[in-house]
Design a protein around this motif. Structure first.
Motif, mmCIF file in Angstrom:
data_model
loop_
_atom_site.group_PDB
_atom_site.id
_atom_site.type_symbol
_atom_site.label_atom_id
_atom_site.label_comp_id
_atom_site.label_asym_id
_atom_site.label_seq_id
_atom_site.Cartn_x
_atom_site.Cartn_y
_atom_site.Cartn_z
ATOM 1 N N TYR A 172 0.818 -1.206 0.000
ATOM 2 C CA TYR A 172 0.000 0.000 0.000
ATOM 3 C C TYR A 172 0.855 1.261 0.000
ATOM 4 O O TYR A 172 0.586 2.210 -0.749
ATOM 5 C CB TYR A 172 -0.929 0.020 1.224
ATOM 6 N N MET A 194 -10.573 3.780 -11.627
ATOM 7 C CA MET A 194 -11.645 3.078 -10.911
ATOM 8 C C MET A 194 -12.931 3.119 -11.737
ATOM 9 O O MET A 194 -13.364 4.201 -12.147
ATOM 10 C CB MET A 194 -11.914 3.750 -9.561
ATOM 11 N N LEU A 205 -9.661 -3.256 -5.202
ATOM 12 C CA LEU A 205 -8.561 -2.719 -4.388
ATOM 13 C C LEU A 205 -8.685 -3.177 -2.928
ATOM 14 O O LEU A 205 -7.699 -3.685 -2.356
ATOM 15 C CB LEU A 205 -8.507 -1.190 -4.491
ATOM 16 N N PRO A 206 -9.853 -3.044 -2.281
ATOM 17 C CA PRO A 206 -9.948 -3.598 -0.919
ATOM 18 C C PRO A 206 -9.605 -5.086 -0.847
ATOM 19 O O PRO A 206 -8.927 -5.527 0.084
ATOM 20 C CB PRO A 206 -11.417 -3.353 -0.539
ATOM 21 N N PHE A 241 -8.572 3.085 0.980
ATOM 22 C CA PHE A 241 -9.267 3.396 -0.287
ATOM 23 C C PHE A 241 -9.589 4.892 -0.325
ATOM 24 O O PHE A 241 -9.389 5.558 -1.345
ATOM 25 C CB PHE A 241 -10.557 2.573 -0.375
ATOM 26 N N GLN A 245 -8.202 8.212 -2.578
ATOM 27 C CA GLN A 245 -9.149 9.095 -3.273
ATOM 28 C C GLN A 245 -8.897 10.556 -2.900
ATOM 29 O O GLN A 245 -8.887 11.436 -3.764
ATOM 30 C CB GLN A 245 -10.593 8.707 -2.919
ATOM 31 N N TYR A 250 -7.436 8.773 -8.131
ATOM 32 C CA TYR A 250 -8.398 8.111 -9.030
ATOM 33 C C TYR A 250 -8.835 9.055 -10.148
ATOM 34 O O TYR A 250 -8.707 10.287 -10.042
ATOM 35 C CB TYR A 250 -9.642 7.668 -8.257
#
Lengths: 436, 313
Positions: A172, A194, A205-206, A241, A245, A250
Motif C-alpha cells: 500500500y 476506478m 482494491l480492498p 481506499f 481518493q 483516481y
C-alpha cells in the motif's frame, strides 16, 4: 333457460375455469423441460452471457455424445447474480447452472435442500484438497469447478512506469508513493483507474489489501469479529481506499466510468493502474484488438497487499456448475452425466480451448498462451496465496452495492462497515451459520 | 348531478329485467350471470388477489434464499430496510423520479399534440417519428442517452464549442443524474401520451374554439379556458398512467446509472431487485409492498381530485 342449456353453460364455465387454473399452474412450474422417461432427456442450463466459445463447445459436445438436449438459458453477465437469484425466488429451477462455488454464495442456494450432492463423483479425488473450501457446504460437495481461479490484482502499464522511472507497487505504501510520483512526473496520466459505473470493480482494491487476512474473514464469518472493529483489516482497507481518493489518485469520473474504459485506459497508457481480476483478461485482450502479444508488451500484472503482494484467488462462476434437484430421476442422472463428461476425457479439450489452468490432475496446462497470461499463471504459482477474505462470509454481496456509496462520499468507512455487518448478520442467521 | 346523468355514467337502467310477474326467470338469470362471472373471478384471484396477499404475507416474513423455513417476523424487514437507509432513500428517489417524469412526459406530449393536432401527411410523419422511442427497449434507450450524456460524449463536445474545455459529469452528480434519468423515461413514453392528447384535442368541438375566438379570447386564453378544461379526461388518464409507470421505473435507471452515483438514483424498485438478488426475499417483498402502498396513496387521491376538477370545469 332449459335444463340442457343450463348443463351446457355449467360445462362451459367449468371448462374455462379449469383451463385458467391449468394455465396458471403451468406458469408456476419449474424451468425444467418436461421429459419422456424412455427417450432422450431435455435439460435446462442457466449460464452467464459471458460464457466463452469453449463453454458453448462443451454444451454442444455433450449433446452430441449423450443424445440428450440442453436448453441453454443465457442470463446477462452484468448483474448475473441478481438476475439468477430473482428467478430462484420464484421457485424456478434449472437442471444445471453456473454459480459461485464459495460458501458465501453457496449458502444463498440453501444447498442441502436444493442441490444434488456430488460427493461420490470421480473428479473430486483428482482435485487434491481443492474441494475442502470450494463447492463445499457442511462437508458435502455441490459444485464442480472446471476453470482455474481468478486472481484479484492489478494490471499496470509498463511503459508508463518505465517513463516515470518507477517500479510497479506491491504494498500500500508503494502504491501511494507511485500515485504521488506519477502525479508529479506524468500529470496527464491517471494513477489509478476506478470503474464505479460497473460497480464491482471498486471492490478489487480492498480485496487486494485483504491479502493474507483470510483467517480474519473466517472470524467475521462466525461472529468472532466484526467488520467495524477498529484496526481490523476490513475497516483499514476502506480507510486506505479513501486516503488514495483524497490524494487525487483516481479518475475524476469514478462514479460513471466502466470496466471497458478502464481496460482501454491502462492499455493505451492514459491510466497507470487498473485494479481488476485475471478472470476479466478476455475483456482486456479485446481492448488490445485481441492481440495478446501487443497487450503483453504494454501491460503487466501484480497485486498490492498491506505489507506484501498476495495471490488472492476466487473460482469463477463461468465453468462452475451445480445441479439443482428436480425430482426427476432421469434428469438428475443426466445432469450428473454432463458433469462426468465435462470432467472426463473431454476436460483436456476444454482446457486447451479456454487456455486456463486446470483444477484436476492428469490434464496438461495450456502452453500457447500470451506472455501476460503466463505471467499471471506464474504469479499464482509463486506468490503466497489464499482464497478471498470473504469466501465463507454469507451475505457479503451487499459490499458491491455499498462501495459506490463510499466512492461517491455518501457514507464513511465506519457506516459502510455497520451496513455490511447488518447484511451478513441477516444472511448468517438465516443460514444457521455457527456463531450466529 | 341529475339522475339522468348518473344513469348515463353508470349504465344503470339498461337491460334491466322486469321485476314483477317474472320472479322465477329473474332468479335463474341472476344465477346464470353469477356463473359467467366465475372465469373472470378466477383470473382476478390468480393474477391479482393471490399475488397481492402473498406479497403482503412475505413482507412480514423472514423469507430468504438461505433457508427453506419461512416464518412471520413482524416488522423486522422494515426495521432492516430503515437501518440500512434503503427505505428512506428509495422512497425519496422514487417520488422525485415519478414527479419529474410525469411532468416532463405530459409537457412534452401536450406540446407535441398541439403541434401535430391536424391530420395531414407531414403531421402523420412526425407522429410516427415521435412514437419511435416507445418501440425502443427501455434498456436500449437508457444506453443511448448514457452515451449522449457521457463526459466525453457529444453533448459535452457540443457545449465545448461555445465553452472550450467544458467537461461535466452529468450522470456522475446526483443533482443532474436523477432529473436526466427521469426525463429519459419521459422522452421514451411521450409518443404514447401524445396520441392520447391528440385524440382528446380532436374531440373538442371546433365551434367552442371558434366561439371563444369570436368573443375575443387570445390563443393563450383559449388554451387555458377552453382547451385545458375540455382536455380534462385525457389529462387525468395521462397523469395517472405516467405516474404509476414512473413509480415502478427500473430499466432506464439500470442502463443509465446502475443506481449511481452512489445510491442517488436507486429507486424502490431498483433496491427491491437488489434485495432479491442477494437472496433477501422478505425485505424485497417489503419494498414491493411499499411501492404498492405508495401507488395507492398517490394515485387514488390524485385521480379523484382530477375527476372532480373535470366535473367542476
Amino acid at each position: 333457460m332449459n335444463r340442457s342449456r343450463e348443463r351446457t353453460l355449467l360445462a362451459s364455465v367449468a371448462l374455462a375455469t379449469t383451463a385458467l387454473v391449468t394455465l396458471g399452474a403451468t406458469g408456476c412450474s419449474s424451468d425444467s423441460a418436461t421429459n419422456d422417461p424412455a427417450g432422450p432427456v431435455k435439460l435446462t442450463i442457466w449460464v452467464s452471457s459471458a460464457d466463452q466459445q469453449a463453454h458453448k463447445n462443451l454444451y454442444e459436445a455433450w449433446q452430441k455424445e449423450s443424445g440428450n438436449e440442453l436448453e441453454v438459458v443465457s442470463i446477462s453477465s452484468a448483474g448475473y447474480e441478481d438476475a439468477l437469484m430473482t428467478r430462484w425466488a420464484t421457485g424456478s429451477r434449472p437442471d444445471l447452472m453456473e454459480w459461485h462455488p464459495e460458501r458465501a454464495f453457496l449458502a444463498g442456494l440453501n444447498p442441502e435442500e436444493n442441490l444434488q450432492q456430488l460427493d461420490d463423483m470421480s473428479f473430486i479425488e483428482r482435485s487434491g484438497d481443492f474441494y475442502e473450501n470450494e463447492g463445499n457446504w457442511n462437508d458435502h460437495i455441490y459444485a464442480v469447478v472446471l476453470s482455474g481461479p481468478s486472481l484479484y490484482g492489478m494490471y499496470y502499464n509498463k511503459n508508463v512506469f518505465a517513463e516515470a522511472g518507477l517500479e510497479e507497487p506491491a504494498t500500500y505504501d508503494q502504491l501511494m508513493d507511485s500515485c504521488l510520483a506519477l502525479q508529479d512526473k506524468l500529470p496527464d496520466v491517471t494513477p489509478i483507474f476506478m470503474a464505479g459505473g460497473t460497480l464491482w470493480p471498486l471492490t478489487v482494491l480492498p480485496f487486494n489489501l485483504w491479502g493474507g487476512h483470510f483467517e480474519d474473514g473466517e472470524d467475521i464469518a462466525h461472529n468472532r469479529a466484526g467488520f467495524g472493529d477498529e484496526g481490523g483489516p476490513f475497516l483499514t482497507a476502506l480507510e486506505k481506499f479513501k486516503e488514495l481518493q483524497e490524494a487525487g489518485c483516481y479518475n475524476k469520473d469514478i462514479n460513471t466510468a466502466t470496466e471497458e474504459q478502464g481496460f482501454d485506459a491502462v492499455y493505451n497508457g492514459t491510466a497507470a493502474i487498473v485494479f481488476q481480476t485475471s478472470g476479466e483478461y478476455p475483456v482486456l485482450e479485446a481492448a488490445a484488438g485481441g492481440d495478446g502479444e501487443a497487450l503483453s508488451a504494454a501491460v503487466g500484472w501484480g497485486s498490492v497487499g498491506e505489507t506484501e503482494s498476495w495471490a488472492n484467488f476466487q473460482p469463477v462462476p463461468r465453468g462452475t456448475y451445480m445441479a439443482p434437484k428436480s425430482g426427476d430421476a432421469a434428469k438428475e442422472a443426466a445432469a450428473r452425466d454432463f458433469i462426468e463428461f465435462a470432467t472426463g476425457d473431454y476436460y483436456q479439450t476444454y482446457i486447451d480451448e479456454l487456455k486456463v489452468a486446470p483444477t484436476m490432475e492428469g490434464v496438461e496446462a495450456p502452453t500457447d498462451i500470451s506472455p501476460l497470461l503466463q505471467e499471471i499463471n506464474d504469479f499464482y504459482a509463486t506468490a503466497p496465496k489464499e482464497p478471498l477474505f470473504n469466501a465463507n462470509i454469507a451475505g457479503f454481496a451487499e459490499f458491491v452495492q455499498l462501495m459506490p456509496q463510499l466512492a461517491a462520499g455518501q457514507i464513511t468507512p465506519e457506516e459502510l462497515a455497520a451496513k455490511e455487518q447488518a447484511s451478513v448478520e441477516q444472511a448468517s442467521r438465516a443460514a444457521g451459520v455457527e456463531g450466529w | 348531478m341529475t339522475e339522468s346523468r348518473l344513469s348515463a355514467r353508470t349504465g344503470a337502467g339498461e337491460g334491466r329485467l322486469p321485476s314483477s310477474g317474472h320472479g322465477k326467470a329473474w332468479t335463474k338469470a341472476r344465477r346464470e350471470h353469477k356463473l359467467y362471472m366465475i372465469p373472470a373471478l378466477v383470473v382476478v384471484a390468480a393474477l391479482f388477489l393471490v399475488p397481492l396477499a402473498l406479497n403482503f404475507y412475505f413482507a412480514f416474513a423472514n423469507w430468504t434464499s438461505y433457508s427453506s423455513t419461512i416464518k412471520p417476523n413482524g416488522f423486522d424487514n422494515f426495521v432492516y430496510l430503515i437501518s440500512q437507509g434503503y427505505l428512506q432513500k428509495g422512497t425519496l428517489v422514487t417520488i422525485l423520479f415519478a414527479v419529474i417524469a410525469m411532468i416532463g412526459q405530459n409537457l412534452f406530449a401536450i406540446t407535441f399534440a398541439l403541434m401535430l393536432r391536424d391530420t395531414n401527411r407531414i403531421n402523420g410523419f412526425f407522429r410516427s417519428l415521435f412514437f419511435v422511442p416507445v418501440l425502443i427497449s427501455p434498456l436500449a434507450a437508457g444506453y443511448i442517452w448514457k452515451a449522449l450524456w457521457a463526459s466525453q460524449g457529444p453533448i459535452n463536445e457540443f457545449i465545448g464549442v461555445f465553452i472550450p474545455g467544458f467537461d461535466y459529469e452529468w450522470l456522475g452528480v446526483g443533482a443532474t443524474a436523477l432529473p436526466l434519468v427521469a426525463l429519459t423515461d419521459a422522452w421514451k413514453w411521450a409518443g404514447l401520451t401524445t396520441l392520447v392528447y391528440i385524440a382528446g384535442l380532436n374531440a373538442i368541438p371546433k365551434e367552442m374554439i371558434e366561439a371563444a375566438t369570436v368573443d375575443g379570447a387570445s390563443p393563450i386564453q383559449r388554451f387555458r379556458h377552453v382547451v385545458i378544461p375540455l382536455l380534462g379526461p385525457a389529462i387525468t388518464f395521462n397523469i395517472a398512467i405516467t405516474l404509476v409507470s414512473a413509480l415502478s421505473a427500473y430499466d432506464v435507471i439500470v442502463s443509465m446509472t446502475a443506481g449511481g452515483p452512489g445510491n442517488d438514483t436507486q429507486s424502490l424498485f431498483y433496491t427491491m431487485r437488489s434485495q432479491f438478488g442477494q437472496g433477501f426475499f422478505g425485505t424485497g417483498s417489503a419494498l414491493s409492498l411499499v411501492i404498492t402502498v405508495l401507488v395507492i396513496l398517490i394515485t387514488i387521491p390524485l385521480v379523484s381530485y382530477l375527476r372532480r376538477r373535470e366535473v367542476e370545469l
